[in-house]
Design a protein around this motif. Structure first.
Motif, short mmCIF file in Angstrom:
data_model
loop_
_atom_site.label_atom_id
_atom_site.label_comp_id
_atom_site.label_asym_id
_atom_site.label_seq_id
_atom_site.Cartn_x
_atom_site.Cartn_y
_atom_site.Cartn_z
N VAL A 144 -10.85 7.36 -11.51
CA VAL A 144 -9.55 6.64 -11.82
C VAL A 144 -9.33 5.73 -10.91
O VAL A 144 -9.80 5.59 -9.66
N GLU A 145 -9.18 4.38 -11.16
CA GLU A 145 -8.61 3.30 -10.18
C GLU A 145 -7.00 2.97 -10.14
O GLU A 145 -6.36 2.75 -11.29
N ILE A 146 -6.50 3.36 -8.98
CA ILE A 146 -5.02 3.22 -8.77
C ILE A 146 -4.92 1.77 -8.25
O ILE A 146 -5.42 1.43 -7.09
N ARG A 147 -4.04 1.12 -8.82
CA ARG A 147 -3.62 -0.23 -8.52
C ARG A 147 -2.39 -0.53 -7.89
O ARG A 147 -1.21 0.01 -8.75
N MET A 148 -2.29 -0.62 -6.75
CA MET A 148 -0.79 -0.65 -6.05
C MET A 148 -0.47 -1.97 -5.44
O MET A 148 -1.31 -2.84 -5.20
N ARG A 149 0.84 -2.27 -5.00
CA ARG A 149 1.08 -3.30 -4.08
C ARG A 149 1.95 -2.63 -2.95
O ARG A 149 2.55 -1.57 -3.08
N GLY A 150 2.04 -3.41 -1.99
CA GLY A 150 2.54 -2.98 -0.83
C GLY A 150 3.96 -3.07 -0.70
O GLY A 150 4.69 -2.39 0.20
N GLY A 151 4.79 -3.90 -1.57
CA GLY A 151 6.19 -3.74 -1.76
C GLY A 151 6.79 -4.65 -0.79
O GLY A 151 6.19 -5.07 0.39
N PHE A 152 7.67 -5.57 -1.30
CA PHE A 152 8.51 -6.38 -0.47
C PHE A 152 9.28 -5.86 0.51
O PHE A 152 9.30 -6.58 1.65
N LEU A 153 9.51 -4.63 0.58
CA LEU A 153 10.30 -3.75 1.39
C LEU A 153 9.30 -2.90 2.11
O LEU A 153 9.96 -2.06 3.33
N GLY A 154 7.96 -3.04 2.16
CA GLY A 154 7.07 -2.09 2.75
C GLY A 154 7.09 -0.94 2.01
O GLY A 154 6.47 0.08 2.77
N ILE A 155 7.65 -0.60 0.78
CA ILE A 155 7.35 0.65 0.09
C ILE A 155 6.39 0.49 -0.99
O ILE A 155 6.50 -0.05 -2.04
N PRO A 156 5.00 0.91 -0.82
CA PRO A 156 3.95 1.06 -1.72
C PRO A 156 4.43 1.46 -2.98
O PRO A 156 5.10 2.66 -3.10
N TRP A 157 3.88 0.81 -4.01
CA TRP A 157 4.37 1.29 -5.35
C TRP A 157 3.16 1.15 -6.33
O TRP A 157 2.27 0.35 -6.07
N VAL A 158 3.01 1.77 -7.52
CA VAL A 158 2.01 1.96 -8.29
C VAL A 158 2.18 0.90 -9.58
O VAL A 158 3.25 1.21 -10.23
N TYR A 159 1.42 0.19 -9.79
CA TYR A 159 1.81 -0.77 -11.17
C TYR A 159 0.84 -0.52 -12.23
O TYR A 159 0.98 -1.10 -13.13
N HIS A 172 -6.64 -1.68 -4.66
CA HIS A 172 -7.26 -0.93 -5.46
C HIS A 172 -7.83 0.26 -4.76
O HIS A 172 -8.50 0.08 -3.84
N ARG A 173 -7.77 1.25 -5.23
CA ARG A 173 -8.14 2.70 -4.76
C ARG A 173 -8.68 3.33 -5.69
O ARG A 173 -8.00 3.75 -6.98
N VAL A 174 -10.00 3.81 -5.75
CA VAL A 174 -10.82 4.60 -6.72
C VAL A 174 -10.76 5.99 -6.20
O VAL A 174 -11.13 6.33 -5.18
N THR A 175 -10.41 6.85 -6.95
CA THR A 175 -10.45 8.33 -6.85
C THR A 175 -10.93 9.30 -8.10
O THR A 175 -10.92 8.77 -9.02
N ARG A 176 -10.38 10.36 -8.20
CA ARG A 176 -10.39 11.51 -9.35
C ARG A 176 -9.21 12.09 -9.44
O ARG A 176 -8.54 12.71 -9.01
N VAL A 177 -9.22 12.45 -10.67
CA VAL A 177 -8.10 13.37 -11.26
C VAL A 177 -8.28 14.68 -10.92
O VAL A 177 -9.46 15.13 -11.28
N ALA A 178 -7.26 15.36 -10.13
CA ALA A 178 -7.31 16.81 -9.69
C ALA A 178 -6.79 17.74 -10.61
O ALA A 178 -7.00 18.77 -10.97
N GLY A 179 -5.71 17.17 -11.33
CA GLY A 179 -4.72 17.71 -12.32
C GLY A 179 -3.68 16.78 -12.78
O GLY A 179 -3.60 15.69 -12.36
#
Length: 201
Positions: free
Chosen positions: A175-190, A125-132
């Motif tokens: 906003v809170e961005i929820r991601m996973r690391g990926g089976f092949l190591g490619i981070p993706w947003v879920y 989980h990454r918390v950040t802010r919308v810039a656009g």
């Protein structure tokens, strides 16, 4: 030495000794196969776009730039091959290059799909802010939130979101961005959540 447009064998005489086709028939067979391979490439491109929406990588936009360049290169190569075939020019080297490019979108689509489908890593989980925010036009319209990056050396991240999330979030929203690391190591947003009381970190 010329090669047969149909089978690619070296040809010393007008009629190919391997496939038995004369130049006119070999040209027709080659152009028919060229259309078939182009169709496979186009469907693969759509498969890549669909996989990118299902399991959107964090670096999806860079992948789309690469796919766009590959798309126009492959189509231009196909048109060039067709023109050379009509003029009875040598095709073998260009044909091999074209056949090498055809499965690339399918391979990328498979990588993205397997990366998300088989991913068993714990969510991040990454918390950040919308810039656009902006919408990318095209056959499969996609929307992006431009958020303050949490990665060192980067100012912003382009986060793929659904149309509903695109309309729901506004500039300055936490906003809170929820991601996973990926089976092949490619981070993706879920998923993306609104955090009314989020503290940027």
């Amino acid at each position: 030495m010329m090669h047969c447009p149909n089978c690619g064998a070296e040809r010393e005489h007008p009629v190919c000794e391997v496939c038995g086709l004369h130049p006119e028939a070999a040209e027709v067979a080659f152009r028919r196969r060229l259309i078939y391979q182009t169709a496979i490439f186009l469907v693969g491109t759509l498969a890549f776009l669909s996989a990118g929406q299902l399991f959107p990588p964090l670096e999806l936009d860079l992948m789309l730039v690469f796919l766009g360049a590959l798309f126009f290169l492959t189509l231009a190569l196909g048109v060039w091959l067709d023109a050379r075939a009509r003029r009875r020019r040598e095709l073998e080297l260009l044909r091999r290059l074209f056949r090498t490019l055809v499965p690339v979108p399918w391979l990328l689509a498979g990588l993205i799909f397997l990366n998300g489908q088989l991913d068993a890593q714990p969510p991040v989980h990454r918390v950040t802010r919308v810039a656009g925010k902006f919408t990318m036009p095209g056959t499969l319209r996609s929307s992006r939130l431009l958020v303050v990056s949490w990665r060192e050396g980067r100012e912003f991240e382009r986060v793929p979101v659904s149309r509903d999330d695109f309309l729901r979030f506004h500039r300055g929203d936490p906003v809170e961005i929820r991601m996973r690391g990926g089976f092949l190591g490619i981070p993706w947003v879920y998923d993306v959540y609104q955090k009314e009381d989020a503290v940027e970190r």
